[in-house]
Design an enzyme around this catalytic site. Structure first.
Site, PDB file in Angstrom:
ATOM      1  N   PHE A   2       0.842  -1.190   0.000  1.00 48.78           N
ATOM      2  CA  PHE A   2       0.000   0.000   0.000  1.00 48.78           C
ATOM      3  C   PHE A   2       0.884   1.250   0.000  1.00 48.78           C
ATOM      4  CE2 PHE A   2      -2.013  -3.518   2.182  1.00 48.78           C
ATOM      5  CZ  PHE A   2      -3.258  -3.594   1.566  1.00 48.78           C
ATOM      6  N   SER A  42      -6.782  -7.883  -1.006  1.00 52.65           N
ATOM      7  CA  SER A  42      -6.301  -7.268   0.233  1.00 52.65           C
ATOM      8  C   SER A  42      -6.796  -5.829   0.317  1.00 52.65           C
ATOM      9  CB  SER A  42      -4.769  -7.276   0.269  1.00 52.65           C
ATOM     10  OG  SER A  42      -4.281  -8.599   0.325  1.00 52.65           O
ATOM     11  N   CYS A  49      -3.749  -4.883   6.967  1.00 50.68           N
ATOM     12  CA  CYS A  49      -4.080  -5.585   5.725  1.00 50.68           C
ATOM     13  C   CYS A  49      -4.964  -6.786   6.048  1.00 50.68           C
ATOM     14  CB  CYS A  49      -2.801  -6.045   5.029  1.00 50.68           C
ATOM     15  SG  CYS A  49      -3.102  -6.988   3.521  1.00 50.68           S
ATOM     16  N   THR A  51      -7.919  -9.720   4.401  1.00 50.92           N
ATOM     17  CA  THR A  51      -8.289 -10.424   3.176  1.00 50.92           C
ATOM     18  C   THR A  51      -9.805 -10.499   3.035  1.00 50.92           C
ATOM     19  OG1 THR A  51      -6.282 -11.776   3.288  1.00 50.92           O
ATOM     20  CG2 THR A  51      -8.077 -12.597   1.914  1.00 50.92           C
ATOM     21  N   ALA A  69      -7.760 -12.174  12.749  1.00 50.04           N
ATOM     22  CA  ALA A  69      -7.350 -13.328  13.546  1.00 50.04           C
ATOM     23  C   ALA A  69      -6.692 -12.905  14.864  1.00 50.04           C
ATOM     24  CB  ALA A  69      -6.408 -14.204  12.729  1.00 50.04           C
ATOM     25  N   HIS A 107       1.170  -4.248   7.560  1.00 50.42           N
ATOM     26  CA  HIS A 107       1.417  -5.118   8.707  1.00 50.42           C
ATOM     27  C   HIS A 107       1.734  -4.222   9.910  1.00 50.42           C
ATOM     28  CE1 HIS A 107       2.913  -8.126   5.455  1.00 50.42           C
ATOM     29  NE2 HIS A 107       1.600  -8.102   5.534  1.00 50.42           N
ATOM     30  N   THR A 152       4.339  12.370   7.800  1.00 49.04           N
ATOM     31  CA  THR A 152       5.725  12.753   8.055  1.00 49.04           C
ATOM     32  C   THR A 152       5.887  13.078   9.532  1.00 49.04           C
ATOM     33  OG1 THR A 152       5.978  13.650   5.826  1.00 49.04           O
ATOM     34  CG2 THR A 152       7.563  14.379   7.483  1.00 49.04           C
TER      35      THR A 152
END
Length: 202
Positions: A2, A42, A49, A51, A69, A107, A152
């Site tokens: 991404f 995704s 991220c 699914t 999960a 992640h 930033t």
């Protein structure tokens, strides 16, 4: 992969804990074209991220289902998500797309806590605190992803850092609702992580 450029704000319209609470099945409403969302795609939700396991349309809106999960629930703010919650969304990067933010894996590395909010003319400055483990990857003028938004870093002081949010970002993301005490997902810059690892190996 991404870029941290949010393309929609989704709303959690249902959330069901399954597998003894170790998995949360969520249905998220959005404005994406349902025909472009394939099972297995995704989508970053507040920087996480996830699914797509199903999608459809109802009442003129697109919806998609995802599962969060145990690891995701343990490491991110997903454990606090509830029906009615709003999430920053971003579709996965395609070859040829403009890289407008920075390289984001989706992640999340953990959680940062907002220490202070200063409202400025049309802008907002946030001071956040994170763990010492993650703080070593954060540098002034470097990139950081907070709740899926590429930002930033403004200043850094030990485990505390600040970001300045411009009017456009406040208007197209959920950051306008941040306040002191809020927890947000944080993903440190991938390049900073690799640089630190190379330094450790010398």
């Amino acid at each position: 992969m991404f870029t941290g450029i949010v393309t929609d704000i989704g709303e959690i319209i249902s959330l069901k804990p399954v597998a003894q609470g170790q998995l949360h099945r969520m249905r998220i409403a959005c404005d994406y074209d349902q025909t472009t969302i394939a099972d297995g795609a995704s989508i970053a939700c507040n920087g996480v991220c996830l699914t797509v396991v199903a999608s459809g349309t109802a009442d003129g809106k697109t919806w998609f289902d995802v599962d969060a999960a145990a690891e995701t629930l343990g490491m991110t703010t997903a454990k606090h998500w509830a029906q009615g919650g709003r999430l920053n969304l971003e579709r996965a990067l395609k070859i040829g797309d403009e890289l407008g933010g920075h390289i984001v894996a989706g992640h999340a590395d953990g959680i940062a806590t907002i220490v202070k909010r200063d409202d400025l003319p049309d802008m907002a400055r946030f001071e956040l605190r994170t763990s010492r483990e993650l703080a070593r990857f954060i540098a002034a003028k470097g990139s950081i992803t907070l709740d899926g938004v590429s930002l930033t870093v403004n200043t850094v002081d030990d485990v505390t850092f600040s970001v300045l949010i411009i009017p456009h970002t406040l208007s197209v993301t959920t950051l306008s609702g941040w306040k002191a005490g809020s927890e947000v997902n944080i993903e440190v810059d991938l390049m900073a992580r690799y640089a630190a690892r190379l330094s450790e190996m010398k």
